[in-house]
Design an enzyme around this catalytic site. Structure first.
Site, mmCIF file in Angstrom:
data_model
loop_
_atom_site.group_PDB
_atom_site.id
_atom_site.type_symbol
_atom_site.label_atom_id
_atom_site.label_comp_id
_atom_site.label_asym_id
_atom_site.label_seq_id
_atom_site.Cartn_x
_atom_site.Cartn_y
_atom_site.Cartn_z
ATOM 1 N N TYR A 124 33.901 49.876 43.060
ATOM 2 C CA TYR A 124 33.802 51.059 42.217
ATOM 3 C C TYR A 124 32.831 50.884 41.056
ATOM 4 O O TYR A 124 32.745 51.746 40.193
ATOM 5 C CB TYR A 124 35.180 51.428 41.646
ATOM 6 N N LYS A 191 41.922 39.623 49.518
ATOM 7 C CA LYS A 191 41.492 39.344 50.891
ATOM 8 C C LYS A 191 40.445 38.234 50.795
ATOM 9 O O LYS A 191 39.310 38.356 51.295
ATOM 10 C CB LYS A 191 40.920 40.636 51.510
ATOM 11 N N ASP A 224 46.569 43.196 53.247
ATOM 12 C CA ASP A 224 47.153 43.879 54.410
ATOM 13 C C ASP A 224 48.626 43.512 54.561
ATOM 14 O O ASP A 224 49.490 44.366 54.805
ATOM 15 C CB ASP A 224 46.364 43.573 55.699
ATOM 16 N N ASP A 248 43.624 51.047 43.651
ATOM 17 C CA ASP A 248 43.576 52.496 43.819
ATOM 18 C C ASP A 248 44.450 52.917 45.004
ATOM 19 O O ASP A 248 45.288 53.819 44.907
ATOM 20 C CB ASP A 248 42.115 52.914 44.052
#
Ligand code: NAD
Length: 360
Positions: A124, A191, A224, A248
């Site tokens: 972002y 991740k 995940d 987000d």
């Protein structure tokens, strides 16, 4: 007046939920002087900019603002007002509490977690290369030269920077936040096995700083896997610490877990300024119909009161929300009721004031 606060009503349902919030916060009676400033689609028409400079100046002057949602025009090269505010005021931490509310039936009970999201970096940050432009072609050539990376000629590119300094400041903020809000466990989502040089930095910063806060436990889970565990047993989590994009998405997931976007408050905080806002958007599908649930922005207002040191007033407002929901007689259509946005706010204000004068 004790507090000068910038109020940005915003677009879509923004003016409706902002008026409702103002009514409740005025009832809390802590002496707020409201400085109303434009931003969003309305400001584009009147001031020729989504975020006019005098709105930014007013926030710098007052240091605290509360805003309704703002519509980001799709395409046309507009920078999102929300992203611009976060970057220009360096509001590097987004706080989103998600807790089960009385009288709002959901699959899970006893959820009480807080998301601390890094707010300025990651995908972002706004470093983008549009497909087919000279800049994208130059980037493609350069990537081939420096790393032998092959980008497809018709690819657009968004970069994901995560810095050591940016990671450490949000990590330390999250630990301090946990400590000052009597929370005991931070779960870092990442991740890092795939994005070793961006998420890897985030994870490493958390692992390096955690020993400075021996009273707060910390663990790390791949994003995940974290999503699956949140869907199964969200009540087991306390504080979630996440880079920007995951923060987000997981914020909306958690909103869904406790009953919907209309219920989740938020704060964007930096060292100097703070801007409070609901997590939901401008909901153009129900705008102007008095159907919007004002709870998210009202609870954002309660977070603002706490930030201002008005702890009793913050508790009164939260009590007003809880009690109105518990009684269940006045509620907006998203919660299965028929009340208008303003009627809901009036009921909340009445409960908050009644509590302020002591339970009857
Ligand atoms: P949205 O949150 O506006 O709406 C998603 C769904 O939730 C809609 O069905 C809507 O009716 C419902 N909803 C949202 N808030 C509600 C409330 N308070 N009460 C009852 N129902 C509510 O998301 P979207 O449709 O993806 O986005 C619409 C616009 O809002 C876009 O322009 C987007 O850029 C903008 N947006 C702004 C912010 C912000 O200013 N903080 C955040 C997210 C999206």
């Amino acid at each position: 007046m004790a507090h000068r606060i910038v109020l940005i009503a915003g677009d879509g349902i923004g003016p409706e939920v902002a008026a409702a919030t103002r009514l409740v916060l005025d009832a809390a009676d802590v002496g707020i002087e409201w400085i109303e400033m434009p931003a969003g689609a309305a400001a584009l028409e009147t001031d020729g900019a989504l975020l006019p400079p005098h709105t930014l100046d007013a926030i710098r002057d007052c240091r605290v603002a509360i805003k309704g949602p703002i519509t980001t025009p799709v395409g046309g090269g507009f920078r999102s007002v929300n992203v611009a505010l976060r970057q220009d005021l360096d509001l590097f931490a987004a706080i989103r509490p998600a807790r089960s509310l009385p009288g709002v039936p959901t699959r899970h009970v006893g959820v009480d977690l807080v998301i601390v999201r890094e707010n300025t970096e990651d995908l972002y940050q706004g470093i983008e290369f549009e497909r087919g432009t000279d800049a994208a072609a130059a980037l493609r050539r350069r990537l081939r030269e420096i790393g032998g990376f092959e980008l497809k000629e018709d690819a657009g590119v968004t970069l994901k920077p995560i810095s050591v300094t940016g990671a450490h400041r949000i990590v330390r903020f999250a630990f301090e936040y946990a400590r000052s809000h009597r929370r005991h466990h931070i779960t870092v989502g990442h991740k890092a096995n795939v994005m070793r040089f961006s998420d890897g930095i985030f994870l490493e910063a958390a692992q390096q700083d955690a020993p400075d806060f021996p009273d707060i436990a910390m663990d790390a889970i791949q994003i995940d896997h974290l999503s699956a565990r949140l869907a199964r047993s969200p009540e087991r989590f306390d504080v979630l610490l996440l880079p920007n994009l995951y923060g987000d998405i997981i914020s909306d997931l958690c909103a869904g877990l406790v009953g919907g976007l209309g219920l989740i408050p938020g704060a964007n905080i930096g060292w100097e300024y703070a801007v409070f806002e609901a997590v939901h958007g401008s909901a153009p599908d129900i705008a102007g119909q008095q159907k919007a649930n004002p709870v998210a922005m009202i609870l954002s207002g309660a977070m603002m009161l706490r930030h201002l040191g008005e702890l009793d007033a913050a508790e009164n407002v939260e009590w007003g929300v809880d009690e109105t929901l518990r009684k269940g007689q006045v509620r907006t259509p998203d919660l299965g009721g028929t009340a208008t946005t303003m009627a809901f706010a009036e009921a909340i204000a009445a409960e908050a004031v009644a509590w302020e004068h002591g339970p009857s």
